[in-house]
Design a protein around this motif. Structure first.
Motif, PDB file in Angstrom:
ATOM      1  N   LEU A   1       0.833  -1.207   0.000  1.00 23.58           N
ATOM      2  CA  LEU A   1       0.000   0.000   0.000  1.00 23.58           C
ATOM      3  C   LEU A   1       0.864   1.252   0.000  1.00 23.58           C
ATOM      4  CD1 LEU A   1      -2.697  -1.201   2.566  1.00 23.58           C
ATOM      5  CD2 LEU A   1      -2.917  -1.074   0.083  1.00 23.58           C
ATOM      6  N   GLU A   2       1.976   1.194   0.719  1.00 21.95           N
ATOM      7  CA  GLU A   2       2.892   2.335   0.731  1.00 21.95           C
ATOM      8  C   GLU A   2       3.448   2.585  -0.669  1.00 21.95           C
ATOM      9  OE1 GLU A   2       4.215   4.363   3.646  1.00 21.95           O
ATOM     10  OE2 GLU A   2       2.174   3.741   4.117  1.00 21.95           O
ATOM     11  N   THR A   3       3.864   1.509  -1.341  1.00 21.29           N
ATOM     12  CA  THR A   3       4.377   1.665  -2.702  1.00 21.29           C
ATOM     13  C   THR A   3       3.293   2.247  -3.600  1.00 21.29           C
ATOM     14  OG1 THR A   3       5.797  -0.251  -2.376  1.00 21.29           O
ATOM     15  CG2 THR A   3       5.482   0.471  -4.632  1.00 21.29           C
ATOM     16  N   MET A   4       2.094   1.714  -3.470  1.00 22.06           N
ATOM     17  CA  MET A   4       0.996   2.218  -4.301  1.00 22.06           C
ATOM     18  C   MET A   4       0.740   3.700  -4.055  1.00 22.06           C
ATOM     19  SD  MET A   4      -1.676  -0.983  -4.029  1.00 22.06           S
ATOM     20  CE  MET A   4      -2.970  -0.252  -5.013  1.00 22.06           C
ATOM     21  N   GLU A   5       0.923   4.129  -2.823  1.00 24.10           N
ATOM     22  CA  GLU A   5       0.688   5.543  -2.495  1.00 24.10           C
ATOM     23  C   GLU A   5       1.884   6.420  -2.851  1.00 24.10           C
ATOM     24  OE1 GLU A   5      -0.600   5.970   1.553  1.00 24.10           O
ATOM     25  OE2 GLU A   5      -2.329   4.678   1.260  1.00 24.10           O
TER      26      GLU A   5
END
Lengths: 583, 535
Positions: free
Chosen positions: A346-350
């Motif tokens: 999720l961090e990468t996606m954000e």
């Protein structure tokens, strides 16, 4: 740098990334991927330009740029040749392949040739242990490296022609008998086309699912004993139940397919997406209905360029046919193993470094952009059509105990026929090994890593008795993980094997928390010294002590892995370590 | 907010629902070791040092991310917790260079402290340590040694969340991750020095303090910063034991002192550097006067007598309305009270000026710094200056001097020449009496007939009233340099020589009288609590 950084077309492409996703920053990683490809590196000027475009602080953009291995500060060659150096590929000779490239190109690893055309690199994992030693050019898997193939590739790049492709078909998948929920259709080469998929009953499960109330669908999946097939084994139905209902919370709900398969030894999601992308899309549509998701994301690891194209084409077809009613975004990472951990994903996606979050709150309550988010593995999602079609009870019954259905195992290492093999949960490990033709060259089995390199090793005796489902393998002292079996024969040196695994974990440790960052580095350094012939009597004890001091103390499971795999190797194969100790 | 009751190390502790175990423990006097957690910067939970045992939990928990629960039983010193904390310290030291003998942080380093308190292991590291940049000038005030860094990220979070200037980041990843400057930036924001205080180890050091003196020789005096109207709580650190170190300076460093009512955890860099003025060569040390163009030093008793006589004579001949007194918000409440007694009540001086002009204004921001670069403007107002006691302005004063309406100018802690620019010398030539009473020499000192040396803020016990109306104590850290004196004493001495009543020999009774006479200060005592008290 003189002149503008980007052409007008490139500027437009970068701008498009800021508009593609629900939040502009979500396009950051992919925008930087473009810049890396165009410039062969990320220059400070380019980072600054992107930061301004995305309205993000430069220290965040620079953090991302220096975190993911896809990005380089120094210029890489125009073409990047990568040879996997992880365990299965190492066993298949990747050090020799890298040496061949060094001689052929005359430059050290990571440095571009004087004409800036080619750079080569030993990389930690390409998700293609079935093609060991795996070789990729510009993120496209080429096949199993050999001296001849490397020469062919170099010649092609120099001539300006596309590199050859030497991919073996990803089937066969073991004996014909036995239930095959996913790979049964693999004999059909055109399965990735919608009309072919439909001929096999494709999307009929979705039709059926849409007639069910979401709550009934969730209950059905819960009854099926489907568990997360990405490594954690968490019961899927239970995960879904923790999503707050929309009446409780107005935020959008997101569904994410975790296609960041990066565990060395595991490559089944790659094969499944490539061969049967519609099963993933149908599964996503079913799951989206079950949790009332507003949008769907498919996040692929950076190395899966081909799979991304296949999934995108299938999604376009399905959308056109009116089968996908929700937004589907296909995203790509930048080659960090840790992105496979759901919160890091999720961090990468954000648009951030893949530093795992620390639940609570869990993603199902506060995930992507702070909204309820279900992250499910590709294969888990692909099982959903079968569950809906066959019924939860039938699915559960295929498996054993609390592990329902089948599992597509990845087999690699010292095995005759590496590849994916679908078996019911609870199948004896020895049956799976036999299906793959047994130990390569008729050698004696020394050990099996049952679930990918993050799982503790099993001795040959333990492997002979092991059954492959979540709970059985746990009682044998290891984990089913993502079902990546790595077979090691009698010639394997377990100190070397452990070094390769720990080097990988050290390389992939995000560095956020101290025990993992320092523990992985210390472990790797002790092992390297052992391999270099400078072992001292305290080394084995220290390896164990570091392992015990890291397990259970870190933010995410990577730290546990650092400790668990070392402890298992040292405890189960003490002679491979002791014989390197002097003094 | 609901209260919950839990047990920590056998002690029953009450805490608010939602509080963290690490804070609940602190309130019960139990210190759980930690690096990354900071009450003002949150709890990323990355150092994994605050591991504690919780009854019923399958594994150790990090206390900085653990909310209290009713009935929770926490053990911070169980065998398992102790072992885990010890190993965490050991891991933090795996790549640490152990260069304590040349590290300025030695003596106030949490790696040292926690090693002593929780670890005491013999190193098992036989490997080469990682090498990283050892001497990186991040900005004018801060130096980075990346090898000593434990990546707790406090500095990065401060710059991201408090100043929003984002000069630093954690770049690269894993073991190679390091704190470094954001490309193209320098750590030069007005609050940059706080990262040094936040750094629990010797990774970030203050360039002014590097290799000056060992911290264990320092004496810390809890006092306040007099750099602006905020009046931040600080510790002034002086070096009484190794006088030949730190270039012979007595004051060597300023650290913030936590005061949630005034400055929280921080101070600005201007305030942090204000120790430098205390022992500066510009300090005035003896009273003196100009006679036939030559400066002559003089004892205080003589100066008081002679100056008083001159004043009395001029007031008689020219009238007191021609006497102008420039006071300053840098003066303490006691100073201003004494000034009021002398100049207003006794001499009835015709012109008064206290409020800051261009000489005492600076940049203001939303964090701490106030535009008025004086600590006691509100105190002066509370004493009636600018209200009941009318003030003139620098401009009107200049006009009146040039037109001959003013015959005497007594400036305290300020320099008219610096404000009046090129018209200054002409104005001075019109004056019959000029007095410069100040801590530091400046242009006016050269021209003034009388020079009276004031003690600095570091050399006296005093009270100041900040812009919020909070009365705070400055505490004496050093003896006044040379013959310099607190200003209230100088005023009192002249007053006495004029025949007025001034019985006070120390600041406490001055404040006692002030609080009786001045309604704004009614009920306050000189011994104020550490965070001060409101008017």
């Amino acid at each position: 740098m003189s002149g503008p950084l980007f052409t007008p077309e490139q500027e437009a492409a970068l701008k498009a990334w800021t508009q593609r996703y629900p939040d502009p920053a979500m396009g950051l990683v992919e925008a930087l991927r473009d810049v890396q490809r165009w410039h062969g590196r990320l220059s400070p000027e380019a980072e600054d330009w992107v930061a301004v475009l995305f309205k993000l602080p430069l220290n965040r953009v620079h953090g991302v740029a220096t975190f993911y291995p896809f990005f380089t500060a120094k210029p890489a060659g125009k073409h990047r040749v990568c040879v996997c150096r992880n365990l299965s590929c190492h066993r298949a000779g990747s050090p020799r392949m890298l040496e061949h490239l060094r001689k052929r190109l005359g430059v050290p690893e990571g440095e571009p040739t004087p004409d800036q055309l080619i750079s080569y690199q030993g990389v930690e994992c390409l998700g293609a242990c079935d093609h060991a030693p795996a070789l990729s050019v510009d993120d496209e898997l080429v096949g199993a490296a050999s001296e001849e193939l490397l020469d062919e590739v170099v010649d092609a790049l120099k001539a300006g022609t596309p590199p050859p492709s030497r991919l073996r078909p990803s089937a066969p998948t073991g004996p014909a008998e036995g239930p095959k929920l996913l790979t049964g259709r693999f004999s059909e080469p055109e399965l990735h086309r919608l009309e072919v998929y439909r001929r096999f009953g494709g999307y009929s499960a979705l039709e059926k699912a849409l007639r069910l109330a979401p709550a009934d669908l969730r209950a059905e999946v819960k009854r099926s004993n489907l568990r997360g097939l990405g490594g954690a084994g968490f019961p899927t139905g239970m995960k879904w139940e923790t999503v707050p209902s929309k009446s409780q919370r107005q935020a959008p709900h997101w569904l994410v397919a975790n296609a960041d398969e990066s565990e060395p030894g595991c490559f089944k999601d790659r094969v499944l997406m490539e061969r049967d992308p519609h099963a993933l899309l149908e599964g996503l549509a079913i799951a989206a209905h079950a949790i009332d998701a507003d949008g769907i994301f498919i996040f692929l690891r950076g190395e899966y360029a081909r799979q991304k194209r296949i999934v995108e084409a299938a999604a376009a077809q399905a959308r056109e046919a009116g089968l996908l009613t929700r937004d589907v975004w296909v995203m790509q990472g930048a080659n960090a193993y840790i992105s496979g951990c759901d919160t890091a994903l999720l961090e990468t996606m954000e648009g951030r470094k893949a530093w795992p979050r620390q639940p609570p709150p869990f993603p199902t309550v506060s995930g992507l952009l702070g909204a309820p988010t279900v992250v499910n593995n590709v294969e888990t999602l692909m099982m959903l059509p079968a569950i809906v079609r066959e019924g939860a009870e039938a699915f559960a019954k295929l498996g054993v105990g609390r592990s329902g259905g089948t599992f597509v195992f990845s087999l690699s290492g010292d095995v005759e026929k590496p590849g994916v093999y679908e078996f019911p949960m609870g199948t004896p490990l020895s049956d799976i090994l036999r299906a793959a033709g047994g130990v390569r060259g008729g050698r004696k089995l020394k050990a099996v890593i049952p679930g990918g390199t993050s799982t503790p090793v099993l001795t040959a005796e333990e492997a002979a008795a092991a059954r492959m489902d979540f709970d059985s393998i746990r009682s044998a002292g290891s984990f089913l993980g993502a079902g990546g079996l790595i077979v090691l024969d009698e010639t394997a040196d377990m100190a070397e094997a452990l070094f390769i695994i720990e080097r990988f974990l050290w390389h992939e440790s995000c560095g956020q928390c101290t025990p993992c960052r320092e523990g992985s580095g210390w472990t790797k350094r002790i092992l390297r010294r052992l391999l270099e012939g400078d072992g001292i009597p305290e080394d084995v004890g220290n390896l164990r002590r570091v392992a015990e001091g890291v397990i259970g103390r870190t933010i995410c499971a990577l730290g546990d892995t650092v400790g668990m795999v070392a402890k298992a190797m040292v405890d189960k194969f003490p002679e491979d370590f002791q014989r390197r100790v002097h003094g | 907010m609901a209260e919950v009751k839990l047990t920590i190390d056998g002690i029953s502790v009450n805490a608010h629902e939602g509080a963290l175990v690490i804070d609940a423990a602190r309130s019960a006097g139990i210190h759980i070791p930690h690096y990354c957690y900071h009450p003002a910067l949150g709890n990323p939970g990355v150092c994994r040092l605050c591991l504690v045992e919780v009854e019923g939990a399958p594994k150790l928990q990090v206390a900085c991310r653990l909310p209290v629960k009713d009935g929770m039983v926490v053990k911070t010193r169980s065998e398992a917790a102790k072992k885990a904390q010890a190993f965490s310290v050991e891991l933090h030291l795996v790549d640490h260079p152990l260069d304590c003998p040349v590290c300025d942080q030695a003596g106030e380093c949490l790696l040292q402290d926690y090693y002593q308190r929780h670890a005491l292991h013999s190193s098992s590291v036989r490997e080469d340590k990682l090498h990283k940049p050892k001497r990186v000038e991040l900005g004018p005030n801060v130096m980075l040694d990346a090898e000593r860094c434990i990546l707790c990220t406090r500095c990065v979070r401060f710059l991201d969340e408090i100043t929003g200037t984002r000069e630093l980041g954690v770049f690269q990843r894993g073991e190679e991750g390091e704190i470094a400057l954001t490309p193209g930036k320098r750590l030069d924001n007005p609050y940059a020095g706080n990262v040094v205080d936040l750094c629990p180890v010797g990774a970030l050091t203050e360039r002014d303090f590097r290799f000056q003196v060992r911290v264990w020789y320092l004496k810390s005096t809890p006092t306040l910063c007099t750099g602006c109207a905020r009046g931040c709580s600080i510790l002034l650190q002086t070096n009484p034991e190794r006088r030949w170190h730190a270039g012979g300076r007595r004051a060597v460093r300023i650290k913030p002192r936590v005061n949630s009512s005034v400055n929280g955890w921080w101070i600005c860099d201007e305030g942090r550097a204000s120790w430098k003025a205390v022992d500066a060569p510009s300090r005035l040390k003896t009273p003196s006067w100009l006679k036939s163009g030559k400066a002559g030093a003089m004892a205080w008793e003589d100066a008081e007598k002679l100056l008083a006589a001159e004043l009395a004579e001029l007031c008689r001949v020219r009238g007191p309305e021609g006497l102008a007194v420039v006071l300053s918000g840098t003066l303490s409440n006691e100073d201003l009270y004494a000034a009021k007694k002398l100049f207003v009540e006794r001499l009835r001086a015709g012109r008064l000026l206290v409020k800051p002009g261009p000489d005492q204004l600076g940049e203001e921001d939303g964090l701490l710094r106030r535009q008025a670069r004086v600590p006691n403007l509100r105190g002066a107002q509370a004493l009636g200056f600018g209200a009941a006691l009318k003030e003139c302005s620098w401009d009107s004063l200049l006009e009146d001097v040039l037109s001959g309406k003013v015959w005497g100018l007594w400036a305290v802690g300020r320099d008219p020449l610096a404000v009046w620019g090129e018209k200054g010398p002409a104005a001075l030539s019109k004056l019959e009496l000029t007095v410069h009473q100040a801590v530091h020499a400046s242009a006016f000192t050269q021209a003034a007939r009388w020079v009276l040396p004031s003690a600095s803020w570091a050399e006296q016990d005093a009270t100041f009233t900040n812009f919020q109306g909070r009365v705070q104590r400055a505490r004496k850290a050093l003896e006044p340099l040379g013959a310099s004196r607190p200003d209230w004493r100088i005023f009192g001495g002249i007053l006495r020589s004029l025949g007025g009543a001034w019985p006070h020999e120390s600041p406490e009774p001055v404040f006692a009288e002030l609080s009786l006479k001045e309604p704004a200060f009614a009920g306050l005592g000189f011994e104020l609590p550490p965070e001060g008290a409101s008017l």
